[in-house]
Design a protein around this motif. Structure first.
Motif, PDB file in Angstrom:
ATOM      1  N   ALA A   1       0.810  -1.217   0.000  1.00 23.09           N
ATOM      2  CA  ALA A   1       0.000   0.000   0.000  1.00 23.09           C
ATOM      3  C   ALA A   1       0.840   1.262   0.000  1.00 23.09           C
ATOM      4  CB  ALA A   1      -0.936  -0.003   1.210  1.00 23.09           C
ATOM      5  N   THR A   2       2.150   1.138   0.052  1.00 20.63           N
ATOM      6  CA  THR A   2       3.000   2.315   0.196  1.00 20.63           C
ATOM      7  C   THR A   2       4.139   2.278  -0.809  1.00 20.63           C
ATOM      8  OG1 THR A   2       2.537   2.241   2.574  1.00 20.63           O
ATOM      9  CG2 THR A   2       4.274   3.735   1.834  1.00 20.63           C
ATOM     10  N   LEU A   3       4.268   3.383  -1.553  1.00 17.59           N
ATOM     11  CA  LEU A   3       5.324   3.513  -2.541  1.00 17.59           C
ATOM     12  C   LEU A   3       6.190   4.720  -2.201  1.00 17.59           C
ATOM     13  CD1 LEU A   3       3.248   3.040  -5.848  1.00 17.59           C
ATOM     14  CD2 LEU A   3       4.365   1.274  -4.475  1.00 17.59           C
ATOM     15  N   GLY A   4       7.466   4.608  -2.526  1.00 13.10           N
ATOM     16  CA  GLY A   4       8.347   5.769  -2.451  1.00 13.10           C
ATOM     17  C   GLY A   4       8.476   6.370  -3.826  1.00 13.10           C
ATOM     18  N   LEU A   5       8.031   7.628  -3.982  1.00  9.48           N
ATOM     19  CA  LEU A   5       7.968   8.236  -5.305  1.00  9.48           C
ATOM     20  C   LEU A   5       8.312   9.725  -5.191  1.00  9.48           C
ATOM     21  CD1 LEU A   5       7.210   7.540  -8.269  1.00  9.48           C
ATOM     22  CD2 LEU A   5       4.891   8.333  -7.741  1.00  9.48           C
ATOM     23  N   GLY A   6       9.291  10.141  -5.928  1.00  9.79           N
ATOM     24  CA  GLY A   6       9.640  11.547  -5.926  1.00  9.79           C
ATOM     25  C   GLY A   6      10.121  12.044  -4.580  1.00  9.79           C
ATOM     26  N   GLY A   7      10.792  11.190  -3.813  1.00  9.25           N
ATOM     27  CA  GLY A   7      11.308  11.610  -2.530  1.00  9.25           C
ATOM     28  C   GLY A   7      10.290  11.626  -1.409  1.00  9.25           C
ATOM     29  N   GLN A   8       9.087  11.157  -1.643  1.00  5.92           N
ATOM     30  CA  GLN A   8       8.073  11.082  -0.588  1.00  5.92           C
ATOM     31  C   GLN A   8       7.301   9.774  -0.701  1.00  5.92           C
ATOM     32  OE1 GLN A   8       5.921  14.673  -1.822  1.00  5.92           O
ATOM     33  NE2 GLN A   8       4.190  13.387  -2.367  1.00  5.92           N
ATOM     34  N   GLN A   9       6.613   9.437   0.388  1.00  4.64           N
ATOM     35  CA  GLN A   9       5.838   8.200   0.409  1.00  4.64           C
ATOM     36  C   GLN A   9       4.423   8.463  -0.110  1.00  4.64           C
ATOM     37  OE1 GLN A   9       5.868   6.165   4.154  1.00  4.64           O
ATOM     38  NE2 GLN A   9       7.966   5.429   3.861  1.00  4.64           N
ATOM     39  N   VAL A  10       3.941   7.510  -0.907  1.00  5.28           N
ATOM     40  CA  VAL A  10       2.608   7.592  -1.501  1.00  5.28           C
ATOM     41  C   VAL A  10       1.797   6.403  -1.012  1.00  5.28           C
ATOM     42  CG1 VAL A  10       1.305   7.500  -3.650  1.00  5.28           C
ATOM     43  CG2 VAL A  10       3.431   8.817  -3.536  1.00  5.28           C
ATOM     44  N   ARG A  11       0.637   6.694  -0.404  1.00  4.80           N
ATOM     45  CA  ARG A  11      -0.229   5.624   0.095  1.00  4.80           C
ATOM     46  C   ARG A  11      -1.350   5.372  -0.910  1.00  4.80           C
ATOM     47  NH1 ARG A  11      -4.797   5.664   3.159  1.00  4.80           N
ATOM     48  NH2 ARG A  11      -4.536   7.885   3.673  1.00  4.80           N
ATOM     49  N   LEU A  12      -1.466   4.102  -1.338  1.00  4.66           N
ATOM     50  CA  LEU A  12      -2.501   3.747  -2.307  1.00  4.66           C
ATOM     51  C   LEU A  12      -3.868   3.713  -1.640  1.00  4.66           C
ATOM     52  CD1 LEU A  12      -0.744   0.836  -4.252  1.00  4.66           C
ATOM     53  CD2 LEU A  12      -0.910   3.240  -4.909  1.00  4.66           C
ATOM     54  N   GLN A  13      -4.838   4.328  -2.267  1.00  3.30           N
ATOM     55  CA  GLN A  13      -6.190   4.351  -1.726  1.00  3.30           C
ATOM     56  C   GLN A  13      -6.808   2.960  -1.738  1.00  3.30           C
ATOM     57  OE1 GLN A  13      -9.264   6.269  -4.044  1.00  3.30           O
ATOM     58  NE2 GLN A  13     -10.229   7.125  -2.212  1.00  3.30           N
ATOM     59  N   GLY A  14      -7.398   2.564  -0.603  1.00  2.65           N
ATOM     60  CA  GLY A  14      -8.178   1.336  -0.536  1.00  2.65           C
ATOM     61  C   GLY A  14      -7.390   0.054  -0.434  1.00  2.65           C
ATOM     62  N   VAL A  15      -6.049   0.117  -0.319  1.00  2.00           N
ATOM     63  CA  VAL A  15      -5.228  -1.092  -0.274  1.00  2.00           C
ATOM     64  C   VAL A  15      -4.600  -1.209   1.113  1.00  2.00           C
ATOM     65  CG1 VAL A  15      -3.284  -2.350  -1.265  1.00  2.00           C
ATOM     66  CG2 VAL A  15      -4.746  -0.944  -2.741  1.00  2.00           C
ATOM     67  N   ALA A  16      -4.776  -2.402   1.739  1.00  2.00           N
ATOM     68  CA  ALA A  16      -4.180  -2.642   3.048  1.00  2.00           C
ATOM     69  C   ALA A  16      -2.706  -3.001   2.866  1.00  2.00           C
ATOM     70  CB  ALA A  16      -4.906  -3.768   3.769  1.00  2.00           C
ATOM     71  N   PRO A  17      -1.852  -2.540   3.773  1.00  3.22           N
ATOM     72  CA  PRO A  17      -0.414  -2.813   3.625  1.00  3.22           C
ATOM     73  C   PRO A  17      -0.071  -4.271   3.920  1.00  3.22           C
ATOM     74  CG  PRO A  17      -0.838  -1.663   5.676  1.00  3.22           C
ATOM     75  CD  PRO A  17      -2.146  -1.687   4.950  1.00  3.22           C
ATOM     76  N   MET A  18       0.781  -4.848   3.090  1.00  2.00           N
ATOM     77  CA  MET A  18       1.332  -6.185   3.294  1.00  2.00           C
ATOM     78  C   MET A  18       2.806  -6.139   2.917  1.00  2.00           C
ATOM     79  SD  MET A  18      -1.522  -8.847   1.807  1.00  2.00           S
ATOM     80  CE  MET A  18      -0.431 -10.221   2.148  1.00  2.00           C
ATOM     81  N   GLY A  19       3.630  -6.736   3.724  1.00  5.98           N
ATOM     82  CA  GLY A  19       5.052  -6.779   3.420  1.00  5.98           C
ATOM     83  C   GLY A  19       5.462  -8.141   2.902  1.00  5.98           C
ATOM     84  N   GLY A  20       6.719  -8.491   3.145  1.00  3.27           N
ATOM     85  CA  GLY A  20       7.210  -9.817   2.772  1.00  3.27           C
ATOM     86  C   GLY A  20       7.177 -10.065   1.284  1.00  3.27           C
ATOM     87  N   ARG A  21       6.800 -11.273   0.955  1.00  2.97           N
ATOM     88  CA  ARG A  21       6.848 -11.698  -0.433  1.00  2.97           C
ATOM     89  C   ARG A  21       5.927 -10.881  -1.327  1.00  2.97           C
ATOM     90  NH1 ARG A  21       3.737 -16.019  -2.844  1.00  2.97           N
ATOM     91  NH2 ARG A  21       4.547 -16.393  -4.922  1.00  2.97           N
ATOM     92  N   ALA A  22       4.743 -10.527  -0.820  1.00  2.86           N
ATOM     93  CA  ALA A  22       3.815  -9.752  -1.624  1.00  2.86           C
ATOM     94  C   ALA A  22       4.442  -8.432  -2.047  1.00  2.86           C
ATOM     95  CB  ALA A  22       2.532  -9.511  -0.840  1.00  2.86           C
ATOM     96  N   ALA A  23       5.132  -7.775  -1.111  1.00  6.73           N
ATOM     97  CA  ALA A  23       5.781  -6.506  -1.439  1.00  6.73           C
ATOM     98  C   ALA A  23       6.912  -6.713  -2.439  1.00  6.73           C
ATOM     99  CB  ALA A  23       6.305  -5.849  -0.163  1.00  6.73           C
TER     100      ALA A  23
END
Length: 814
Positions: A722-744
């Motif tokens: 649910a979180t991207l690093g873009l243009g020097g800042q973090q961008v949170r995707l609307q409606g998506v729950a964060p998951m790490g690990g393999r999915a990320a």
């Protein structure tokens, strides 16, 4: 014979006596002449006596006996002699009946090979069908066969004299020849006799028929006849014919179906509906007319059956293309259920549309560019993510050569073998960014020295490992082979399923050992899959007349977290397609693969993976002669691309899904596993899925009151799903729950080198897109993550789509 023996004995005794008397030869000769004269005189007297005996009247002459009395005695004796001769002939023919003969089949049974959707691909062997009792057979078929073959079956005995006379009169009047054999006689011929048209066979047929009528009821005779008769297309018995032509049992035949089957008995080979459907339907009309004449059915029933003739379950004249699949299925069946004599239906994992696309691609490219470049043969294997074989073509023409080049041909893979060298190096601690050297190399000394060279004959110096693999640099592969050890390379190949002999020599790193296409495709499919080991399989289930003989468990192999080496290897394979020798395989979805070309262009390979399928292609000549400059990036890539596009666009195989066969097996696995976002997201970008995504993507849904940071674009770094690093800042995707690990990690692999455009949405979140497709929708519609509680309606709908199809994190949880 006795007189001759006596004469010879006497002659011997005479000669012995004359020898004792020491007679000279002239004396012996005179005595022999004298004895011969006496012998001739005796023979003359015997001949005169014999002639006198034969000249006597047959009966004593009585001048007073009436002439009719003598004729009666002569006639009586003659008839007795004829009766004795007839009875003797009957006894002789009875003893000559070939027990164990007959025209009924004793073959091992038929094999029907079906695709994953149940479509018949091929039919092999002789179908026996299930043996049914009289009451089990459809009344429609019982009435039809009696009406057309033996109308008086239930009223006459073993032989129908009335029918024989009728047939004789019909023949005399010049009509078409009619058969006079009863059903019982036909059964006798099927069981014990041949089809020869002789008086001897007819007498034997009648004798056996009498025996059958004495020991069996009419109902038993009719049932055995229907279980034994040949109905064309390799089907012996009515039940086998019903299954062969209509996919049903003889228990449930409709009137049009029964009429068609009954009409086949007279000429099964000529009227078999798979070859002559019009002729079979015309003959069925004759049967229906006979049933009306005999009162078995009404005229209205007959007219209705003629107006609505039976339709076949299988298309007439099955194409020979899937012959390679049928051969492979037969071999697997012997391993799975043995070789017992029975009719079997093998349900395979073959996708009919993908199989047809593979056959067409090989034919098109060999007939076109292949004809110009002396490339005469090709083979292809397509394997799903769980090992299911979705397509297999062993050559350009099965009828011309049934040799399966996908499983039986052993050819050098060339650079295709570098997969194992680089994977071994990655497991040993290297990364795609590790710097390697493309420089002259000599391995060994003296006459055994080996100097690998590159295809272009030049050296480019130091470069990253990923670039060396993408450009298929030989010197780097040879150096890596020496560094990790050829024995380690061999072990890596064995772990991925290569079973062919692999010599422990330095040149093995460049693919000088002979392997087959199936095992190499298996190895690449294992790298693309999350399975620890991937065992390709063709047979899903085996049945015999509805009885389940074998059913493959829903999950084969152990899914787990892919190793860092495996993930890195996938990146290297993608680099080959994006910027290396496999650029011709680029699609709208992520593709990873490798080309292979052997010395003098004798073999050309390409094996590549999409999120849905791994496809392996080999092109070459059976006589191992060189082609005219054909490399792995040439004809093999073109064939591969045609089939890969078909896999993305065919019905039931939307690009954002795994193939139906693979999805079914995985969905029923006992436990869910983490989603493969590289597969799921990548698949979503195919043409077939774009319409789905477009329908879910909001139009002008950006929040006008959102944080006014404006649109962000560029290469994104993945923090979590649910979180991207873009243009020097973090961008949170609307409606998506964060998951790490393999999915990320899989999301990061998908976004690698892609431009991401993000537009502000509600609550400080963003709606981002990649290549015009909404990223949040792509993630959720493929089960890459869960939707948040406050997700917009379109994103909630995307999650429902993934849940319904059992994709990603919802796999096995439906």
């Amino acid at each position: 014979m006795a007189d001759a023996s006596s004469f010879l004995r006497r002659l011997y005794e005479r000669l012995r006596d004359w020898r004792r008397e020491r007679l000279a030869w002239p004396d012996v000769r005179r005595r022999l002449i004298a004895d011969a004269a006496l012998a001739r005189a005796g023979a003359a007297r015997a001949s005169a006596a014999t002639a006198e005996w034969f000249a006597r009247p047959l009966l004593p002459q009585h001048p007073t006996a009436p002439r009719w009395h003598m004729l009666l005695r002569v006639t009586t004796i003659s008839l007795a002699a004829l009766l004795i001769l007839l009875l003797g002939s009957i006894v002789y023919f009875a003893f000559e009946i070939p027990i164990g003969g007959g025209t009924a089949s004793d073959a091992a049974g038929a094999l029907t090979v079906t695709a994953a959707d149940g479509t018949t691909l091929a039919v092999r062997g002789t179908a026996q069908g299930e043996q049914l009792d009289y009451d089990d057979i459809s009344p429609n078929l019982r009435k039809a066969i009696v009406a057309v073959e033996d109308r008086r079956f239930f009223s006459h005995g073993a032989v129908d004299l009335h029918g024989m006379l009728r047939a004789l009169l019909h023949d005399v009047r010049g009509g078409h020849a009619q058969g006079a054999s009863t059903i019982t006689q036909q059964l006798a011929r099927l069981m014990l006799l041949s089809n020869e048209r002789t008086a001897r066979r007819k007498i034997q047929e009648a004798l056996v028929a009498v025996w059958l009528e004495h020991h069996l009821t009419k109902q038993q005779i009719l049932a055995r006849y229907l279980d034994t008769a040949y109905f064309g297309a390799g089907a012996y018995g009515a039940d086998a014919a019903a299954e062969r032509y209509f996919g049903t049992s003889a228990r449930t035949l409709t009137l049009p179906q029964a009429a068609m089957i009954a009409g086949l008995v007279r000429a099964p080979s000529q009227l078999a509906p798979v070859k002559n459907l019009d002729g079979a339907r015309a003959r069925a009309g004759v049967v229906l007319h006979a049933m009306v004449e005999t009162g078995a059915i009404t005229k209205a029933e007959g007219d209705a059956a003629v107006a609505h003739p039976a339709d076949l379950k299988v298309a007439p004249d099955l194409p020979p293309g899937p012959g390679y699949v049928a051969d492979a299925a037969q071999a697997d069946i012997k391993t799975l259920v043995g070789g017992a004599a029975q009719d079997l239906t093998a349900g395979t994992t073959i996708d009919e549309h993908l199989q047809a696309a593979a056959e067409a691609a090989i034919r098109t490219h060999l007939d076109g560019e292949g004809a110009k470049k002396h490339a005469t043969q090709a083979a292809l294997v397509a394997i799903g993510p769980n090992g299911a074989i979705l397509a297999m073509v062993g050559g350009r023409d099965y009828a011309a050569s049934p040799f399966n080049r996908a499983t039986q041909a052993q050819r050098q893979p060339g650079s295709l073998f570098k997969l194992f060298v680089y994977l071994a190096a990655l497991k040993g601690g290297m990364t795609p960014e590790t710097i390697v050297d493309d420089a002259p190399l000599t391995i060994g000394t003296g006459p055994n020295a080996w100097q690998p060279t590159d295809y272009e004959g030049r050296y480019e110096g130091r470069m990253p490992l990923s670039l060396a693999f993408a450009k298929s640099v030989n010197t780097v592969a040879a150096r890596l082979g020496q560094k990790v050890g050829i024995d380690t390379v061999i072990k890596t190949a064995r772990d991925l399923g290569v079973a062919s002999p692999l010599p422990n020599v330095p040149s093995l790193a460049l693919g000088t050992a002979n392997v087959n296409l199936m095992e190499m495709t298996r190895a690449y499919a294992t790298v693309a899959s999350d399975e620890e080991t991937l065992d390709p399989y063709l047979i899903q289930r085996i049945t015999s007349h509805g009885k389940l003989m074998f059913n493959r468990p829903p999950h084969y192999g152990e899914a787990g977290e892919p190793s860092q080496a495996k993930l890195a290897m996938r990146e290297l394979l993608q680099d080959v397609v994006s910027e290396g020798t496999g650029r011709g395989a680029r699609l709208a979805v992520p593709v990873g693969g490798k080309t292979g070309t052997t010395q003098d262009f004798r073999d050309a390979w390409f094996i590549g993976s999409t999120p849905d399928v791994t496809i392996g292609v080999w092109v070459g000549n059976d006589d191992n002669s060189p082609m005219d400059g054909v490399t792995g990036g040439d004809i093999p890539v073109k064939i591969w691309r045609d089939v890969a596009v078909a896999a993305q666009s065919m019905p039931g195989h939307k690009a954002h899904r795994k193939p139906r066969v693979a999805a079914t097996a995985t969905a029923t696995a006992p436990a869910a596993r983490a989603p493969d976002l590289g597969e799921a997201i990548g698949g979503a970008l195919g043409d077939a899925a774009r319409g789905v995504i477009a329908g879910l993507t909001p139009k002008g849904d950006a929040d006008p009151d959102a944080d006014p940071q404006g649109t962000l674009s560029g290469k994104a770094e993945v923090v979590d799903t649910a979180t991207l690093g873009l243009g020097g800042q973090q961008v949170r995707l609307q409606g998506v729950a964060p998951m790490g690990g393999r999915a990320a990690r899989e999301l990061a692999r998908y976004l690698r080198r892609r431009e991401v455009d993000c537009t502000p949405a509600a609550g400080g979140s963003y709606r981002c897109s990649v290549d015009g497709d909404d990223l949040a929708t792509t993630i959720l519609s493929n089960g890459g993550a869960e939707a948040t509680q406050d997700a917009p309606a379109d994103l909630a709908a995307a999650q429902e789509t993934a849940q319904e199809q059992g994709l990603g994190i919802w796999r096995g949880r439906r």
